[in-house]
Write a protein that holds these residues in place. Sequence first.
Motif, PDB file in Angstrom:
ATOM      1  N   ALA A 430     -48.762 -68.912  -2.817  1.00  0.00           N
ATOM      2  CA  ALA A 430     -47.311 -68.712  -2.825  1.00  0.00           C
ATOM      3  C   ALA A 430     -46.750 -68.932  -1.430  1.00  0.00           C
ATOM      4  N   ALA A 431     -46.135 -70.075  -1.225  1.00  0.00           N
ATOM      5  CA  ALA A 431     -45.593 -70.394   0.096  1.00  0.00           C
ATOM      6  C   ALA A 431     -44.526 -69.400   0.522  1.00  0.00           C
ATOM      7  N   THR A 432     -43.818 -68.811  -0.446  1.00  0.00           N
ATOM      8  CA  THR A 432     -42.768 -67.857  -0.112  1.00  0.00           C
ATOM      9  C   THR A 432     -43.295 -66.438   0.024  1.00  0.00           C
ATOM     10  N   GLY A 433     -44.538 -66.191  -0.401  1.00  0.00           N
ATOM     11  CA  GLY A 433     -45.113 -64.860  -0.288  1.00  0.00           C
ATOM     12  C   GLY A 433     -44.563 -63.864  -1.283  1.00  0.00           C
ATOM     13  N   GLU A 434     -43.890 -64.337  -2.339  1.00  0.00           N
ATOM     14  CA  GLU A 434     -43.369 -63.432  -3.363  1.00  0.00           C
ATOM     15  C   GLU A 434     -43.473 -64.101  -4.733  1.00  0.00           C
ATOM     16  N   MET A 435     -43.265 -63.300  -5.790  1.00  0.00           N
ATOM     17  CA  MET A 435     -43.639 -63.695  -7.135  1.00  0.00           C
ATOM     18  C   MET A 435     -42.862 -64.877  -7.700  1.00  0.00           C
ATOM     19  N   SER A 436     -41.666 -65.133  -7.223  1.00  0.00           N
ATOM     20  CA  SER A 436     -40.908 -66.239  -7.820  1.00  0.00           C
ATOM     21  C   SER A 436     -41.595 -67.577  -7.597  1.00  0.00           C
ATOM     22  N   SER A 437     -42.394 -67.685  -6.536  1.00  0.00           N
ATOM     23  CA  SER A 437     -43.046 -68.965  -6.238  1.00  0.00           C
ATOM     24  C   SER A 437     -44.002 -69.400  -7.343  1.00  0.00           C
ATOM     25  N   PRO A 438     -45.025 -68.592  -7.709  1.00  0.00           N
ATOM     26  CA  PRO A 438     -45.900 -69.048  -8.787  1.00  0.00           C
ATOM     27  C   PRO A 438     -45.212 -69.080 -10.144  1.00  0.00           C
ATOM     28  N   LEU A 439     -44.319 -68.120 -10.415  1.00  0.00           N
ATOM     29  CA  LEU A 439     -43.643 -68.127 -11.708  1.00  0.00           C
ATOM     30  C   LEU A 439     -42.786 -69.382 -11.868  1.00  0.00           C
ATOM     31  N   LYS A 440     -42.058 -69.713 -10.839  1.00  0.00           N
ATOM     32  CA  LYS A 440     -41.138 -70.851 -10.900  1.00  0.00           C
ATOM     33  C   LYS A 440     -41.885 -72.156 -11.085  1.00  0.00           C
ATOM     34  N   SER A 441     -43.016 -72.297 -10.433  1.00  0.00           N
ATOM     35  CA  SER A 441     -43.737 -73.564 -10.473  1.00  0.00           C
ATOM     36  C   SER A 441     -44.717 -73.642 -11.634  1.00  0.00           C
ATOM     37  N   LEU A 442     -45.497 -72.580 -11.862  1.00  0.00           N
ATOM     38  CA  LEU A 442     -46.607 -72.641 -12.797  1.00  0.00           C
ATOM     39  C   LEU A 442     -46.247 -72.227 -14.217  1.00  0.00           C
ATOM     40  N   ALA A 443     -45.266 -71.326 -14.373  1.00  0.00           N
ATOM     41  CA  ALA A 443     -45.031 -70.721 -15.684  1.00  0.00           C
ATOM     42  C   ALA A 443     -43.656 -70.986 -16.264  1.00  0.00           C
ATOM     43  N   ALA A 444     -42.699 -71.392 -15.451  1.00  0.00           N
ATOM     44  CA  ALA A 444     -41.347 -71.631 -15.963  1.00  0.00           C
ATOM     45  C   ALA A 444     -41.304 -72.904 -16.803  1.00  0.00           C
ATOM     46  N   THR A 445     -40.430 -72.906 -17.797  1.00  0.00           N
ATOM     47  CA  THR A 445     -40.231 -74.103 -18.614  1.00  0.00           C
ATOM     48  C   THR A 445     -39.779 -75.256 -17.727  1.00  0.00           C
ATOM     49  N   PRO A 446     -40.466 -76.396 -17.747  1.00  0.00           N
ATOM     50  CA  PRO A 446     -40.077 -77.511 -16.880  1.00  0.00           C
ATOM     51  C   PRO A 446     -38.599 -77.881 -17.024  1.00  0.00           C
ATOM     52  N   ASP A 447     -37.909 -77.919 -15.908  1.00  0.00           N
ATOM     53  CA  ASP A 447     -36.481 -78.238 -15.873  1.00  0.00           C
ATOM     54  C   ASP A 447     -36.178 -78.806 -14.496  1.00  0.00           C
ATOM     55  N   LYS A 448     -36.094 -80.111 -14.406  1.00  0.00           N
ATOM     56  CA  LYS A 448     -35.897 -80.769 -13.109  1.00  0.00           C
ATOM     57  C   LYS A 448     -34.599 -80.336 -12.449  1.00  0.00           C
ATOM     58  N   SER A 449     -33.563 -80.077 -13.238  1.00  0.00           N
ATOM     59  CA  SER A 449     -32.269 -79.717 -12.659  1.00  0.00           C
ATOM     60  C   SER A 449     -32.333 -78.400 -11.893  1.00  0.00           C
ATOM     61  N   ARG A 450     -33.271 -77.522 -12.273  1.00  0.00           N
ATOM     62  CA  ARG A 450     -33.412 -76.237 -11.586  1.00  0.00           C
ATOM     63  C   ARG A 450     -34.672 -76.165 -10.735  1.00  0.00           C
ATOM     64  N   GLY A 451     -35.478 -77.221 -10.750  1.00  0.00           N
ATOM     65  CA  GLY A 451     -36.721 -77.197  -9.999  1.00  0.00           C
ATOM     66  C   GLY A 451     -37.753 -76.293 -10.625  1.00  0.00           C
ATOM     67  N   ALA A 472     -33.424 -62.947 -11.533  1.00  0.00           N
ATOM     68  CA  ALA A 472     -33.993 -62.475 -10.265  1.00  0.00           C
ATOM     69  C   ALA A 472     -33.561 -63.366  -9.105  1.00  0.00           C
ATOM     70  N   LEU A 473     -33.543 -64.657  -9.354  1.00  0.00           N
ATOM     71  CA  LEU A 473     -33.191 -65.594  -8.288  1.00  0.00           C
ATOM     72  C   LEU A 473     -31.703 -65.568  -7.952  1.00  0.00           C
ATOM     73  N   GLN A 474     -30.930 -64.799  -8.721  1.00  0.00           N
ATOM     74  CA  GLN A 474     -29.504 -64.661  -8.449  1.00  0.00           C
ATOM     75  C   GLN A 474     -29.143 -63.242  -8.018  1.00  0.00           C
ATOM     76  N   LEU A 484     -36.929 -57.255 -11.530  1.00  0.00           N
ATOM     77  CA  LEU A 484     -36.801 -58.408 -12.427  1.00  0.00           C
ATOM     78  C   LEU A 484     -38.025 -59.314 -12.323  1.00  0.00           C
ATOM     79  N   LEU A 485     -38.525 -59.521 -11.112  1.00  0.00           N
ATOM     80  CA  LEU A 485     -39.721 -60.345 -10.940  1.00  0.00           C
ATOM     81  C   LEU A 485     -40.935 -59.676 -11.569  1.00  0.00           C
ATOM     82  N   ARG A 486     -41.020 -58.362 -11.448  1.00  0.00           N
ATOM     83  CA  ARG A 486     -42.119 -57.644 -12.091  1.00  0.00           C
ATOM     84  C   ARG A 486     -42.048 -57.804 -13.604  1.00  0.00           C
ATOM     85  N   ALA A 487     -40.844 -57.721 -14.142  1.00  0.00           N
ATOM     86  CA  ALA A 487     -40.682 -57.882 -15.588  1.00  0.00           C
ATOM     87  C   ALA A 487     -41.038 -59.300 -16.012  1.00  0.00           C
TER      88      ALA A 487
END
Length: 533
Positions: A430-451, A472-474, A484-487
């Motif tokens: 996790a380059a950011t050192g927090e949970m949104s990094s792996p969730l956003k890249s590895l587990a989120a539904t692919p969506d190029k508009s949101r990365g 969480a990102l907002q 929110l990230l824990r959830a």
Amino acid sequence: MTGRLATALLTGAAITVLAGGAQAETLTIGTAAEPSALDPHFHNLGPNNETRRHIFQSLVDTDAAQRLEPGLAESWKAVDDTTWEFKLRKGVKWTDGKDFTAQDVIWTLCRIPNVKDSPSSFTIYTKAVADAQAPDPHTLIVKTDSPYPLVPTEFSTWGVIQAPEDAQDLKFKKDGCEYAGEWPKTEDFNAGKQVGTGPFKLERYTKGDRIVLSRNETYWGEQPAWDEVVFRPITSPAPRVAALLSGDVDMIDSPPIQDLERLRSDASIEVAQGLSNRVIYLHMDQHDETPGVKGTDGKNPMQDKRVREALSKAINREAIVERIMGGVAEPAAQLLPESMFGSDPELKVTAYDPEGAKKLLAEAGYPDGFELVIGTPNDRYMNDEKVAQAVAQFFTRVGIKTSIDASTAPVFFKRRNAVDFTMYLAGWGAATGEMSSPLKSLAATPDKSRGYGTTNPGEYSNPEMDKLLTEALQTVDDEKREELLRAASRTVMNDYGIIPLHYEVTPWAFRKGLSYEPRADQYTLAMYVKPVN
């Protein structure tokens, strides 16, 4: 006689500290992996990110524990919920003598989405930017469409490159910057066309052999101890250790676990290690048609939660940590260690339960199991192929006849991105050192508009997790964002959308007379290797 020549004559290698205490000029590091390119924006991959930090800097830096600290920006603040102001460091020079300005940052933000054939894009860390303006050369104003508290954190993950003369008035546009020229090519960076602001500059790059850096004498910060640094990729563990013991290199990363005791007992060697943010995990293809299974009547069993849960229960993580990793790892319950922001302390490591796994497989319609191939690199992560072999054995014991398809990292990543595997083993730091990094890249539904889902080739999708992650990102309030990230983490883990195995504990070995503080991001950064007086 020069210091470098004297060192070479005394040892036959670039030894860091002479017997009399005099500091030599060259530091030579043997690395377990090498970057896939020297383009700082081509591939969001550990070796690439490690290398670029020597040459190209971020606005925001991180220390060994991944806490944010000033980089090219001296300070930053949220002006309001959707506006961030960065005050840039004055007096910073590019290695060609030109001044670093806010326009260089705007150019970089424009260029990142235009990197051709990127295997894992940095757009995951720039998609939130709706506008970027430079009211003066040392002020950058960044706007987002909605509250986005991770702007400074995500700005620590990518390096700034120099804007060309014809881009000095380039305006940032979220849907595509209107640049009339040609975007920099990855091949140009590989060919040595490097202009940076970092503590080192590139002297030579020979793929498969070495990267040679020299000290940037005009660097704005603390000068590194070394006139020259040589990174030598030695991907095979035994030769890497041999190179250290013989004095051919001064330091190695990822010494093989089986050699750690031997290295610690050597009076001329020091070993340092620390828990990393890297999780080793299993990714599962969710497409209707998948290439790596047999005996399922054409179905993809990974689409069934019961099968995914069975696979997780079939794995004895403690045994892998003890027997394969030699204790230099920790069993993983989620995608980041519990100590890091957004990890859920309530989540526990999936218990080893082979009988429970068999029961779930039968309920899913596979009482006799099926055949499975696991893709894995054999030279990227600590004991990666051995870990994959162990997982294959655990699966076979519950009725899933499993084999592995191992290849070198460049081949593996290309095949991974082409969805050649029903299941593959890989790692994520996790380059950011927090949970949104792996969730956003590895587990989120692919969506190029949101990365989202940039490293989710199997296209796992969980709308509930996506909703929690987006909220969480907002969320600016740290406590609310963390919950929110824990959830979101709980949602993915309870759905067995991805199967975490363990977190790497990262060791480094180096010659007496050197010191290095272990980093959670696992990077080997030459500017922080210090001679000990």
